[in-house]
Design a protein around this motif. Structure first.
Motif, PDB file in Angstrom:
ATOM      1  N   ALA A  55    -109.628 -15.404  31.879  1.00 51.66           N
ATOM      2  CA  ALA A  55    -109.742 -15.136  33.101  1.00 51.66           C
ATOM      3  C   ALA A  55    -109.697 -13.864  33.571  1.00 51.66           C
ATOM      4  CB  ALA A  55    -109.924 -16.557  34.265  1.00 51.66           C
ATOM      5  N   GLN A  56    -110.839 -13.367  35.142  1.00 51.03           N
ATOM      6  CA  GLN A  56    -109.595 -11.684  35.652  1.00 51.03           C
ATOM      7  C   GLN A  56    -110.281 -12.491  37.407  1.00 51.03           C
ATOM      8  OE1 GLN A  56    -109.540  -8.374  34.245  1.00 51.03           O
ATOM      9  NE2 GLN A  56    -108.553  -7.476  35.554  1.00 51.03           N
ATOM     10  N   CYS A  57    -109.478 -11.988  38.195  1.00 51.59           N
ATOM     11  CA  CYS A  57    -109.622 -12.262  39.547  1.00 51.59           C
ATOM     12  C   CYS A  57    -109.433 -10.818  40.028  1.00 51.59           C
ATOM     13  CB  CYS A  57    -108.366 -13.055  40.184  1.00 51.59           C
ATOM     14  SG  CYS A  57    -108.255 -14.646  40.232  1.00 51.59           S
ATOM     15  N   TYR A  58    -110.303 -10.468  41.008  1.00 46.83           N
ATOM     16  CA  TYR A  58    -110.740  -9.118  41.369  1.00 46.83           C
ATOM     17  C   TYR A  58    -110.705 -10.123  43.258  1.00 46.83           C
ATOM     18  CZ  TYR A  58    -112.828  -7.895  36.923  1.00 46.83           C
ATOM     19  OH  TYR A  58    -113.325  -7.651  35.625  1.00 46.83           O
ATOM     20  N   SER A  66    -113.100 -14.614  41.112  1.00 50.23           N
ATOM     21  CA  SER A  66    -111.844 -15.419  39.862  1.00 50.23           C
ATOM     22  C   SER A  66    -113.600 -15.568  38.584  1.00 50.23           C
ATOM     23  CB  SER A  66    -111.665 -17.104  39.728  1.00 50.23           C
ATOM     24  OG  SER A  66    -110.691 -16.865  38.274  1.00 50.23           O
ATOM     25  N   LYS A  68    -114.790 -16.268  34.727  1.00 50.80           N
ATOM     26  CA  LYS A  68    -114.151 -16.516  34.047  1.00 50.80           C
ATOM     27  C   LYS A  68    -115.223 -16.138  32.750  1.00 50.80           C
ATOM     28  CE  LYS A  68    -112.951 -20.705  36.822  1.00 50.80           C
ATOM     29  NZ  LYS A  68    -114.079 -20.094  38.164  1.00 50.80           N
ATOM     30  N   CYS A  85    -104.602  -9.991  38.954  1.00 50.96           N
ATOM     31  CA  CYS A  85    -104.672 -10.941  37.831  1.00 50.96           C
ATOM     32  C   CYS A  85    -105.239 -10.785  37.117  1.00 50.96           C
ATOM     33  CB  CYS A  85    -104.321 -11.870  38.728  1.00 50.96           C
ATOM     34  SG  CYS A  85    -104.838 -13.463  39.720  1.00 50.96           S
ATOM     35  N   ALA A  86    -104.859 -11.506  35.699  1.00 51.46           N
ATOM     36  CA  ALA A  86    -105.367 -12.180  34.271  1.00 51.46           C
ATOM     37  C   ALA A  86    -104.943 -12.484  33.392  1.00 51.46           C
ATOM     38  CB  ALA A  86    -106.158 -10.827  33.791  1.00 51.46           C
ATOM     39  N   ASP A  87    -105.806 -13.738  32.710  1.00 49.66           N
ATOM     40  CA  ASP A  87    -104.808 -14.551  31.875  1.00 49.66           C
ATOM     41  C   ASP A  87    -104.437 -13.363  30.282  1.00 49.66           C
ATOM     42  OD1 ASP A  87    -104.691 -15.808  29.458  1.00 49.66           O
ATOM     43  OD2 ASP A  87    -105.871 -17.206  30.000  1.00 49.66           O
ATOM     44  N   THR A  90    -107.194 -12.399  28.047  1.00 42.11           N
ATOM     45  CA  THR A  90    -108.915 -12.046  28.523  1.00 42.11           C
ATOM     46  C   THR A  90    -109.573 -11.350  27.489  1.00 42.11           C
ATOM     47  OG1 THR A  90    -107.888 -12.583  30.862  1.00 42.11           O
ATOM     48  CG2 THR A  90    -110.381 -11.367  30.554  1.00 42.11           C
TER      49      THR A  90
END
Length: 190
Positions: A55-58, A66, A68, A85-87, A90
């Motif tokens: 997942a990555q957040c923008y 987020s 996914k 942020c990101a796992d 990802t």
């Protein structure tokens, strides 16, 4: 980061359909963290992220989105955004392109920021694109370009863009005339 396609100065299928500056890449956050901008920025064309794992957040305006695994995020031109942020695991495909609306066949409904599930057809096309890239043959580039055109059309449809109606007065006479001329030309050569 693996570059899948860079349209550059190509005048192929994408260009003839009004798509310019198309660029596709595959990213793995853990390996490509230093290549991902953490600063707010915008683009002059569309940017799309198809998350295939993790997942990555923008950050877009006041919203935190987020994205996914199995989802995509489309960011229209001139919209400021930041990957915040990101796992680390990802994985995603990133696609950017400019669109000349007069040539694409899409007449209305310019996509806004869109966050949805990715249609399975698009994942299938990306798999085919990556596999075709492994061949590294001259025809591979054309095949990849045609498949990316298909990805963009499916994406625009998914985002609610309406398409121009086809000319229903086409009776197929053009193809018959073409074939007749080709037949006559071939007969003259023999």
């Amino acid at each position: 980061m693996r570059i899948i396609f860079n349209q550059a100065e190509s005048k192929g299928a994408l260009f003839s359909e009004g798509i310019e500056s198309c660029y596709a890449k595959r990213l793995v956050i853990e390996e490509d963290r230093d290549r991902i901008s953490g600063k707010a920025h915008h683009h002059t064309g569309y940017e799309v992220h198809f998350v295939t794992g993790g997942a990555q957040c923008y950050s877009i305006g006041e919203d935190l989105i987020s994205v996914k695994q199995g989802e995509f995020l489309l960011i229209p031109p001139e919209v400021r955004h930041t990957a915040v942020c990101a796992d680390p695991r990802t994985e995603k495909y990133s696609l950017s392109f400019k669109m000349n609306r007069e040539l694409t066949g899409f007449c209305s409904g310019a996509p806004a920021v869109t966050h949805k599930d990715t249609p399975t057809e698009i994942y299938g096309l990306f798999t085919e694109i990556v596999n075709e890239g492994l061949h590294n043959k001259p025809i591979s580039r054309k095949i990849i370009e045609n498949k990316l055109l298909e990805v963009i059309v499916l994406l625009l449809r998914e985002c609610g863009c309406s398409e121009l109606e086809s000319d229903s007065s086409d009776t197929g006479e053009d193809i018959r005339l073409f074939l007749a001329k080709q037949y006559i030309s071939d007969k003259k050569k023999n």
